[in-house]
Design an enzyme around this catalytic site. Sequence first.
Site, PDB file in Angstrom:
ATOM      1  N   CYS A   9       2.043   6.453  -7.194  1.00 57.87           N
ATOM      2  CA  CYS A   9       1.158   6.439  -6.031  1.00 57.87           C
ATOM      3  C   CYS A   9       1.283   7.704  -5.197  1.00 57.87           C
ATOM      4  O   CYS A   9       2.395   8.098  -4.848  1.00 57.87           O
ATOM      5  CB  CYS A   9       1.576   5.232  -5.209  1.00 57.87           C
ATOM      6  SG  CYS A   9       0.584   4.995  -3.785  1.00 57.87           S
TER       7      CYS A   9
ATOM      8  N   VAL B  22       0.877  -1.175   0.000  1.00 54.85           N
ATOM      9  CA  VAL B  22       0.000   0.000   0.000  1.00 54.85           C
ATOM     10  C   VAL B  22       0.909   1.219   0.000  1.00 54.85           C
ATOM     11  O   VAL B  22       1.626   1.476   0.968  1.00 54.85           O
ATOM     12  CB  VAL B  22      -0.968   0.001   1.209  1.00 54.85           C
ATOM     13  CG1 VAL B  22      -1.727   1.328   1.270  1.00 54.85           C
ATOM     14  CG2 VAL B  22      -1.959  -1.159   1.112  1.00 54.85           C
TER      15      VAL B  22
HETATM   16  N1  LIG Z   1      -1.218  -0.558  -4.005  1.00 58.10           N
HETATM   17  C1  LIG Z   1      -1.662   0.640  -3.762  1.00 58.10           C
HETATM   18  O1  LIG Z   1      -1.196   1.348  -2.872  1.00 58.10           O
HETATM   19  C2  LIG Z   1      -2.782   1.174  -4.569  1.00 58.10           C
HETATM   20  C3  LIG Z   1      -3.166   0.553  -5.737  1.00 58.10           C
HETATM   21  N2  LIG Z   1      -4.148   1.096  -6.511  1.00 58.10           N
HETATM   22  C4  LIG Z   1      -4.526   0.413  -7.733  1.00 58.10           C
HETATM   23  O2  LIG Z   1      -5.327   1.254  -8.535  1.00 58.10           O
HETATM   24  C5  LIG Z   1      -6.408   0.520  -9.124  1.00 58.10           C
HETATM   25  C6  LIG Z   1      -7.740   1.119  -8.756  1.00 58.10           C
HETATM   26  O3  LIG Z   1      -7.959   0.904  -7.387  1.00 58.10           O
HETATM   27  P1  LIG Z   1      -9.292   1.266  -6.609  1.00 58.10           P
HETATM   28  O4  LIG Z   1      -9.370   2.742  -6.435  1.00 58.10           O
HETATM   29  O5  LIG Z   1      -9.351   0.436  -5.403  1.00 58.10           O
HETATM   30  O6  LIG Z   1     -10.412   0.762  -7.618  1.00 58.10           O
HETATM   31  P2  LIG Z   1     -11.926   1.082  -7.664  1.00 58.10           P
HETATM   32  O7  LIG Z   1     -12.122   2.497  -8.029  1.00 58.10           O
HETATM   33  O8  LIG Z   1     -12.520   0.022  -8.476  1.00 58.10           O
HETATM   34  O9  LIG Z   1     -12.361   0.903  -6.144  1.00 58.10           O
HETATM   35  C7  LIG Z   1     -12.744  -0.343  -5.692  1.00 58.10           C
HETATM   36  C8  LIG Z   1     -13.558  -0.213  -4.446  1.00 58.10           C
HETATM   37  O10 LIG Z   1     -12.715   0.025  -3.311  1.00 58.10           O
HETATM   38  C9  LIG Z   1     -13.148   1.199  -2.643  1.00 58.10           C
HETATM   39  N3  LIG Z   1     -11.945   1.851  -2.181  1.00 58.10           N
HETATM   40  C10 LIG Z   1     -10.898   2.273  -2.920  1.00 58.10           C
HETATM   41  N4  LIG Z   1      -9.965   2.823  -2.120  1.00 58.10           N
HETATM   42  C11 LIG Z   1     -10.457   2.731  -0.864  1.00 58.10           C
HETATM   43  C12 LIG Z   1      -9.970   3.132   0.394  1.00 58.10           C
HETATM   44  N5  LIG Z   1      -8.778   3.715   0.510  1.00 58.10           N
HETATM   45  N6  LIG Z   1     -10.732   2.893   1.479  1.00 58.10           N
HETATM   46  C13 LIG Z   1     -11.935   2.305   1.361  1.00 58.10           C
HETATM   47  N7  LIG Z   1     -12.459   1.906   0.197  1.00 58.10           N
HETATM   48  C14 LIG Z   1     -11.729   2.126  -0.896  1.00 58.10           C
HETATM   49  C15 LIG Z   1     -13.895   1.975  -3.705  1.00 58.10           C
HETATM   50  O11 LIG Z   1     -14.844   2.806  -3.087  1.00 58.10           O
HETATM   51  P3  LIG Z   1     -15.699   3.914  -3.943  1.00 58.10           P
HETATM   52  O12 LIG Z   1     -16.651   3.133  -4.812  1.00 58.10           O
HETATM   53  O13 LIG Z   1     -16.352   4.710  -2.899  1.00 58.10           O
HETATM   54  O14 LIG Z   1     -14.684   4.689  -4.756  1.00 58.10           O
HETATM   55  C16 LIG Z   1     -14.549   0.896  -4.500  1.00 58.10           C
HETATM   56  O15 LIG Z   1     -15.738   0.439  -3.905  1.00 58.10           O
HETATM   57  C17 LIG Z   1      -6.235  -0.919  -8.665  1.00 58.10           C
HETATM   58  O16 LIG Z   1      -5.525  -1.624  -9.635  1.00 58.10           O
HETATM   59  C18 LIG Z   1      -5.407  -0.792  -7.402  1.00 58.10           C
HETATM   60  O17 LIG Z   1      -4.605  -1.936  -7.144  1.00 58.10           O
HETATM   61  C19 LIG Z   1      -4.777   2.241  -6.137  1.00 58.10           C
HETATM   62  C20 LIG Z   1      -4.428   2.912  -5.010  1.00 58.10           C
HETATM   63  C21 LIG Z   1      -3.428   2.398  -4.092  1.00 58.10           C
HETATM   64  N1  LIG Z   2      -1.766   4.678  -4.880  1.00 57.28           N
HETATM   65  C1  LIG Z   2      -1.753   4.257  -6.149  1.00 57.28           C
HETATM   66  N2  LIG Z   2      -1.129   3.089  -6.436  1.00 57.28           N
HETATM   67  C2  LIG Z   2      -1.170   2.703  -7.698  1.00 57.28           C
HETATM   68  C3  LIG Z   2      -1.794   3.447  -8.698  1.00 57.28           C
HETATM   69  N3  LIG Z   2      -1.664   2.798  -9.871  1.00 57.28           N
HETATM   70  C4  LIG Z   2      -1.008   1.677  -9.601  1.00 57.28           C
HETATM   71  N4  LIG Z   2      -0.706   1.606  -8.299  1.00 57.28           N
HETATM   72  C5  LIG Z   2       0.016   0.545  -7.584  1.00 57.28           C
HETATM   73  O1  LIG Z   2       1.391   0.572  -7.964  1.00 57.28           O
HETATM   74  C6  LIG Z   2       1.785  -0.735  -8.394  1.00 57.28           C
HETATM   75  C7  LIG Z   2       2.924  -0.668  -9.379  1.00 57.28           C
HETATM   76  O2  LIG Z   2       4.034  -0.046  -8.767  1.00 57.28           O
HETATM   77  P1  LIG Z   2       5.293   0.485  -9.606  1.00 57.28           P
HETATM   78  O3  LIG Z   2       6.170   1.173  -8.605  1.00 57.28           O
HETATM   79  O4  LIG Z   2       5.945  -0.743 -10.174  1.00 57.28           O
HETATM   80  O5  LIG Z   2       4.778   1.380 -10.660  1.00 57.28           O
HETATM   81  C8  LIG Z   2       0.496  -1.299  -8.985  1.00 57.28           C
HETATM   82  O6  LIG Z   2       0.516  -2.691  -9.136  1.00 57.28           O
HETATM   83  C9  LIG Z   2      -0.525  -0.831  -7.970  1.00 57.28           C
HETATM   84  O7  LIG Z   2      -0.555  -1.616  -6.812  1.00 57.28           O
HETATM   85  C10 LIG Z   2      -2.409   4.671  -8.341  1.00 57.28           C
HETATM   86  O8  LIG Z   2      -2.981   5.398  -9.176  1.00 57.28           O
HETATM   87  N5  LIG Z   2      -2.362   5.030  -7.054  1.00 57.28           N
END
Ligand SMILES: NC(=O)C1=CN([C@@H]2O[C@H](COP(=O)(O)OP(=O)(O)OC[C@H]3O[C@@H](n4cnc5c(N)ncnc54)[C@H](OP(=O)(O)O)[C@@H]3O)[C@@H](O)[C@H]2O)C=CC1
Ligand SMILES: Nc1nc2c(ncn2[C@@H]2O[C@H](COP(=O)(O)O)[C@@H](O)[C@H]2O)c(=O)[nH]1
Length: 304
Positions: free
Chosen positions: A128, A122
């Site tokens: 990110c 995360v």
């Molecule tokens: N590894 C990381 O740190 C992160 C990775 N990502 C990547 O970006 C892509 C999109 O992610 P995501 O935004 O989850 O996709 P979505 O917009 O599809 O969200 C999925 C669901 O998770 C809820 N959600 C998202 N973030 C949170 C949070 N911080 N707390 C509570 N609920 C949450 C959303 O709520 P609602 O419908 O209200 O928006 C939605 O219902 C994915 O591939 C994800 O792996 C994104 C951010 C961080």
């Molecule tokens: N907080 C966010 N995390 C994100 C987003 N898009 C992707 N990701 C996460 O990063 C990894 C890839 O990491 P990298 O350092 O190799 O680029 C990906 O798999 C997700 O978990 C974003 O918009 N916000």
Amino acid sequence: MDADVDVALVRHHGRLVGSVTRRSALRSTIYAPALDASGRLRVAAAVGINGDVAAKARALADAGVDVLVVDTAHGHQEGMLAALRTVAGLGLGIPIAAGNVVTSDGVRDLVEAGASIIKVGVGPGAMCTTRMMTAVGRPQFSAVLETAEAARELGAHVWADGGVRYPRDVALALAAGASAVMIGSWFAGTIEAPGMLQTDAAGRLFKESWGMASTKAVQERFGRLDPYELARKELFAEGISSSKIYLDPNRPSVEDLLDMITSGVRSSFTYAGAASLAEFHERAVVGFQSAAGYEEGKALPVSW
Ligand SMILES: NC(=O)C1=CN([C@@H]2O[C@H](COP(=O)(O)OP(=O)(O)OC[C@H]3O[C@@H](n4cnc5c(N)ncnc54)[C@H](OP(=O)(O)O)[C@@H]3O)[C@@H](O)[C@H]2O)C=CC1
Ligand SMILES: Nc1nc2c(ncn2[C@@H]2O[C@H](COP(=O)(O)O)[C@@H](O)[C@H]2O)c(=O)[nH]1
């Protein structure tokens, strides 16, 4: 191949199906492609946790994916557990990965809900903004170390997702117990990555990249929503919308980067005296390093 030929085109029944270079011929003697039992390249595909998750998971299984990933930014939440139980309940006969989490409690809940692979990370990703926007997340090495131990106790595995910028980061994640490492942005700066090759004012080649939770990605994913709903989602975007990822002039291809990573990781294994990943987990010694110690380890391309 003729010694004077740099690239040979491969045709099958008159159709171009690939190319062979001197280097790729050499690589084929070192690496083996990751194939499934039917000789096809292994593929994982992801579903989110919203909408008709069951239908999407079934469609991907029917298309022949080898691993199904249930993916959201915050994997330790009820919405994820419900989606995961739904997918696991379909009995598709393929491993399920789920995430992202950074704690042993998260691992236990996801394994109990049906995942055998846990995606960890995360906030470490290059695109990110989560850590700076929310103060949520955990340094990736600590996260992998704790979650991998919990996963091992449950017979599950951890994939380390995000933050890989050098081969050392892959070695660190494997040493911490990950069974696989995911790389996004680093591979985005290669010839093979999606997107047009662009040139900046100084003539350097780059590709545009953006986060999957950024405003740009949210607009593309939710463009069909009514303007109020879209605006609501955009308000909570958590990622960079436009970044330039430069191609390394010496390593413009993803295969060049894989050579570099493999070279570093193989050498890590030899330093640790490990002949396998299991031995590497076992033998790697984890210690602390100060910022000064880290600086010292950087090579100097020009003299001081
Ligand atoms: N590894 C990381 O740190 C992160 C990775 N990502 C990547 O970006 C892509 C999109 O992610 P995501 O935004 O989850 O996709 P979505 O917009 O599809 O969200 C999925 C669901 O998770 C809820 N959600 C998202 N973030 C949170 C949070 N911080 N707390 C509570 N609920 C949450 C959303 O709520 P609602 O419908 O209200 O928006 C939605 O219902 C994915 O591939 C994800 O792996 C994104 C951010 C961080
Ligand atoms: N907080 C966010 N995390 C994100 C987003 N898009 C992707 N990701 C996460 O990063 C990894 C890839 O990491 P990298 O350092 O190799 O680029 C990906 O798999 C997700 O978990 C974003 O918009 N916000």
